[in-house]
Design a protein around this motif. Sequence first.
Motif: not given
Lengths: 162, 319
Positions: A43-47, A62-63, B38-39, B42, B192
Amino acid sequence: MSNERTITLRVNGREERGRFPAHRTLLEALREIGHMEVKCGCEKGDCGACAVLVDGMAVDSCLTLAWTAEGAEITTVRGLGDLESLHPVQQAFADGGAAQCGYCIPGIVIAAKAIIDEHPEPTEDDVRLGLSGNLCRCTGYTKVFEAVSEAAAVIRAGRSGQ
Amino acid sequence: MYAPFELEMPGDLAGALDALAAGRDSKTVPIAGGTNLIVDMRAKRERPDRVVALGEVGELRGMDFGAERISIGGRTTVTDLLRSPEVAEAAPSLIESARLFAGLMVRNTATVAGNIACGSPAADLVPPLLSLDADVTLASAAGTRTVPLDEYFLGYKRDVRRPDELITRISWPRLPVPSVNTFYKLARRKGDAITVTGVALTLCAAGGTCTKARIALGAVAPIVLRARQAEALLEGRALTPALIDRAAAAAAAASSPIDDVRASAGYRLHTVEVLTRRLVSRAWDRFDRQGDQGTAASAAVPAHEVTAQRRAGSDGRSA
């Protein structure tokens, strides 16, 4: 402005309606209306587990706010193909055993589709950089990279055969 | 889950600026790609009452490639940069940065304005843009102003943008010929990964002397900053290894890194020096080979090939 409203999402070619507050993400909204094939990871754009195509572009659902996806063409891994007729990417993953626990695979298949759309003949660099936003914590990347290259070859062969 | 908010989705720039102006008494924030906001919501670092979505604001898209300047809309995504051959020619460093930016899905939505506005010292598009002498155009319902990116950041995650302003455009002058413009991202992985040390360089030469140097450092201070002393050492001189060493030391001296989960302050100081020396040396070597008559480095060697060559060497880790 009301903080909740009914929106229409066009998912895998079908219009589906749901009532959501403004802060609902596309990931949450999709799962609420039954699209459990879209997975929730970091839920933060990493996975990248939650990746879907929005108008052909792979995004992290999720973003993405659900309201902003109204009117767009949303494709989940199920929209690519089903058990009776797998998409070449799905087929290549199945044939190559390119999944361990499988949780990351719905997102990886979506990213792979996007990579092949942009690079019909992807280099290893294209594949690796293209999948850099998808984490597999089983660390099964090698077979994934092979499956993407294989799928691209199958798709190219299909095109040239027509 | 994060706290609820009101969401507005204006259809044009005037509507977006009005929505931000109307929100002055509440906590109103714009959202473009959402990959930061959004991060942050959250993680409860941000708790806006109202969010203004910029997805329908067409004026924030589009790139202009003029004879003198390049201008791109604030909502230009990282993927838009990567898909543009004109950007590859006008800003090789930006493309090198964009390739290794987060992951595919984030690149597809994250915007140039958002990367600047987040104010992170590790924002990877900022060192390239600083090395290109970029300007930032800010608009509000009250008017428009343009500030040099060099004067945009005030401190760690603090900038000159007022809450009712949007970054509408980013522009920079075309590189002179010959010139080299490049960026090196040192990180734990290629993808990443948040930058440990980032160095962007623009070097121009004429008649055997360096006519212009811009060295921008990322992730080694509270803000992305220029190594001005290092630049001054190089400008107006024929570069020698000894001079490049001094400039590299000056770049390290301009840094004030911290220890964090990615690297120690000492490692960052060391790598700023190594990377500055390496980038300047290679750029200068290229002028030598081209005998000053060469075309811009971007045209001579596509940015992605530069990156690929560099990756093929041992350098990423030996730094």
